[in-house]
Enzyme design. Structure first.
Site, PDB file in Angstrom:
ATOM      1  N   GLU B  35       0.815  -1.212   0.000  1.00  0.00           N
ATOM      2  CA  GLU B  35       0.000   0.000   0.000  1.00  0.00           C
ATOM      3  C   GLU B  35       0.856   1.274   0.000  1.00  0.00           C
ATOM      4  O   GLU B  35       0.468   2.273  -0.608  1.00  0.00           O
ATOM      5  CB  GLU B  35      -0.953  -0.012   1.194  1.00  0.00           C
ATOM      6  CG  GLU B  35      -1.885  -1.237   1.253  1.00  0.00           C
ATOM      7  CD  GLU B  35      -2.916  -1.292   0.115  1.00  0.00           C
ATOM      8  OE1 GLU B  35      -2.990  -0.331  -0.669  1.00  0.00           O
ATOM      9  OE2 GLU B  35      -3.650  -2.293   0.029  1.00  0.00           O
ATOM     10  N   GLU B  65      -5.226   4.609  -1.195  1.00  0.00           N
ATOM     11  CA  GLU B  65      -4.138   3.694  -0.803  1.00  0.00           C
ATOM     12  C   GLU B  65      -3.568   4.071   0.564  1.00  0.00           C
ATOM     13  O   GLU B  65      -3.167   3.195   1.338  1.00  0.00           O
ATOM     14  CB  GLU B  65      -3.023   3.682  -1.850  1.00  0.00           C
ATOM     15  CG  GLU B  65      -3.455   3.319  -3.273  1.00  0.00           C
ATOM     16  CD  GLU B  65      -3.929   1.881  -3.456  1.00  0.00           C
ATOM     17  OE1 GLU B  65      -4.150   1.180  -2.454  1.00  0.00           O
ATOM     18  OE2 GLU B  65      -4.085   1.469  -4.626  1.00  0.00           O
ATOM     19  N   HIS B  68      -5.668   2.500   2.977  1.00  0.00           N
ATOM     20  CA  HIS B  68      -5.389   1.059   3.059  1.00  0.00           C
ATOM     21  C   HIS B  68      -4.106   0.785   3.842  1.00  0.00           C
ATOM     22  O   HIS B  68      -4.015  -0.197   4.581  1.00  0.00           O
ATOM     23  CB  HIS B  68      -5.287   0.452   1.657  1.00  0.00           C
ATOM     24  CG  HIS B  68      -6.586   0.538   0.901  1.00  0.00           C
ATOM     25  ND1 HIS B  68      -6.696   0.257  -0.434  1.00  0.00           N
ATOM     26  CD2 HIS B  68      -7.831   0.892   1.314  1.00  0.00           C
ATOM     27  CE1 HIS B  68      -7.955   0.428  -0.812  1.00  0.00           C
ATOM     28  NE2 HIS B  68      -8.656   0.819   0.231  1.00  0.00           N
ATOM     29  N   GLU B 136      -1.677  -3.246  -9.402  1.00  0.00           N
ATOM     30  CA  GLU B 136      -2.943  -3.652  -8.775  1.00  0.00           C
ATOM     31  C   GLU B 136      -3.116  -5.173  -8.854  1.00  0.00           C
ATOM     32  O   GLU B 136      -3.597  -5.798  -7.905  1.00  0.00           O
ATOM     33  CB  GLU B 136      -4.133  -2.946  -9.443  1.00  0.00           C
ATOM     34  CG  GLU B 136      -4.148  -1.429  -9.246  1.00  0.00           C
ATOM     35  CD  GLU B 136      -4.388  -0.995  -7.807  1.00  0.00           C
ATOM     36  OE1 GLU B 136      -4.976  -1.779  -7.040  1.00  0.00           O
ATOM     37  OE2 GLU B 136      -3.986   0.117  -7.444  1.00  0.00           O
ATOM     38  N   GLU B 166      -8.404  -3.683  -4.968  1.00  0.00           N
ATOM     39  CA  GLU B 166      -7.377  -3.798  -6.016  1.00  0.00           C
ATOM     40  C   GLU B 166      -8.049  -4.052  -7.366  1.00  0.00           C
ATOM     41  O   GLU B 166      -7.650  -3.513  -8.394  1.00  0.00           O
ATOM     42  CB  GLU B 166      -6.389  -4.941  -5.719  1.00  0.00           C
ATOM     43  CG  GLU B 166      -5.769  -4.950  -4.328  1.00  0.00           C
ATOM     44  CD  GLU B 166      -4.923  -3.732  -4.021  1.00  0.00           C
ATOM     45  OE1 GLU B 166      -4.508  -3.043  -4.969  1.00  0.00           O
ATOM     46  OE2 GLU B 166      -4.685  -3.465  -2.835  1.00  0.00           O
ATOM     47  N   HIS B 169      -9.656  -0.793  -8.549  1.00  0.00           N
ATOM     48  CA  HIS B 169      -8.622   0.144  -9.020  1.00  0.00           C
ATOM     49  C   HIS B 169      -8.110  -0.273 -10.402  1.00  0.00           C
ATOM     50  O   HIS B 169      -7.912   0.567 -11.287  1.00  0.00           O
ATOM     51  CB  HIS B 169      -7.442   0.194  -8.033  1.00  0.00           C
ATOM     52  CG  HIS B 169      -7.795   0.812  -6.709  1.00  0.00           C
ATOM     53  ND1 HIS B 169      -6.959   0.772  -5.628  1.00  0.00           N
ATOM     54  CD2 HIS B 169      -8.900   1.485  -6.302  1.00  0.00           C
ATOM     55  CE1 HIS B 169      -7.535   1.395  -4.595  1.00  0.00           C
ATOM     56  NE2 HIS B 169      -8.706   1.832  -4.989  1.00  0.00           N
TER      57      HIS B 169
END
Lengths: 83, 190
Positions: B35, B65, B68, B136, B166, B169
């Site tokens: 991340e 991110e 995350h 990703e 992920e 994204h």
């Protein structure tokens, strides 16, 4: 970039900087009353200026922090590094 | 500018302390496809994205991110909080303990410290978006490996959420790549 926009942005930056300074100060000195009163006064003024800015030029924040009228103007240029 | 919000994007619970899983989760904290790498990759590539939409997307995914990163840190913190030194030794985390005790530090699961060499910023948005899509997918695979390593239902729930992000994204980056290719098709810059 019109003059009104630059002026508003500058005012927002100044007020927000004061709020940043007060935040750091109160993190270490939470017992003092005057900085808290200043912080709340600034926060209120800051919110009203940000509301005015957003109404004219689009959202300052994503992720549900600002409402967006008509169309998704969040992606509009200029981004901060283009000013 | 950025403002911190005092809450997680998604709950980060664990059922029990687990030094082995804490060590493995470092893969997504300071690892190549973790991340931190993701946030710093997108937030530095965004400056040379060609359109408002792609600047916005890299800003927003880069920001997510960071959220995350905080979730992973919370999981590692909770997994490590009450583990004994015996468990730390058994988990092969003694080397980590010597340098960091139970503190959070940006390494991968093998203790290799984070490096900017994990990310690129080539100034070519087509190239950068391809890297982002690959990143990703690598992160998704890493989450799948992590999920296979535990039976803790709370931990799995949070890892599944991160895995799913992920995938989303990747999808958005793919759409951004199409936009960029159309943008250049109309401009004939080459």
């Amino acid at each position: 970039m019109d003059r009104r926009r630059m002026e508003l942005l500058r005012q927002i930056q100044e007020l927000q900087f004061a709020a940043v300074e007060l935040t750091l100060f109160m993190d270490i000195h939470p017992e003092q009353k005057q900085p808290l009163a200043d912080y709340n006064r600034i926060a209120e003024h800051l919110r009203s200026l940000m509301d005015e800015y957003e109404k004219l030029y689009g959202p300052l924040m994503p992720f549900g922090q600002s409402t967006v009228e008509n169309r998704w103007s969040w992606t509009d240029e200029p981004w901060p590094w283009q000013l | 500018m950025w403002i911190y919000e005092k809450k997680l994007e998604y709950p980060a619970k664990v059922s029990r302390p687990d030094a082995k899983m804490a060590k493995l989760l470092l893969a997504q904290y300071g690892g190549p496809d973790g991340e931190l790498s993701a946030a710093l990759r997108y937030l530095t590539q965004r400056y040379t994205m060609p359109t408002g939409k792609t600047k916005a997307l890299l800003t927003d995914i880069g920001t997510e991110e960071l959220a995350h990163l905080e979730i992973i840190a919370t999981l590692i913190y909770k997994l490590m909080k009450d583990v004994s030194l015996e468990e730390i030794k058994e988990a092969g985390a003694a080397g980590y303990y010597i340098h960091h005790d139970r503190a959070l530090y940006y390494t991968d699961a093998n203790g290799v410290p984070w490096t900017a060499a994990y990310i690129q910023s080539m100034g070519d948005p087509v190239t950068d978006l391809h890297e982002d899509m690959a990143a990703e997918q690598k992160a998704r695979t890493t989450y799948e490996h992590l999920i296979q390593m535990t039976d803790d239902p709370d931990l799995i729930d949070t890892l599944r959420f991160l895995r799913e992000r992920e995938v989303v994204h990747f999808q958005r980056f793919g759409e951004a790549l199409n936009l960029v290719q159309e943008h250049y098709a109309h401009r004939h810059v080459f």
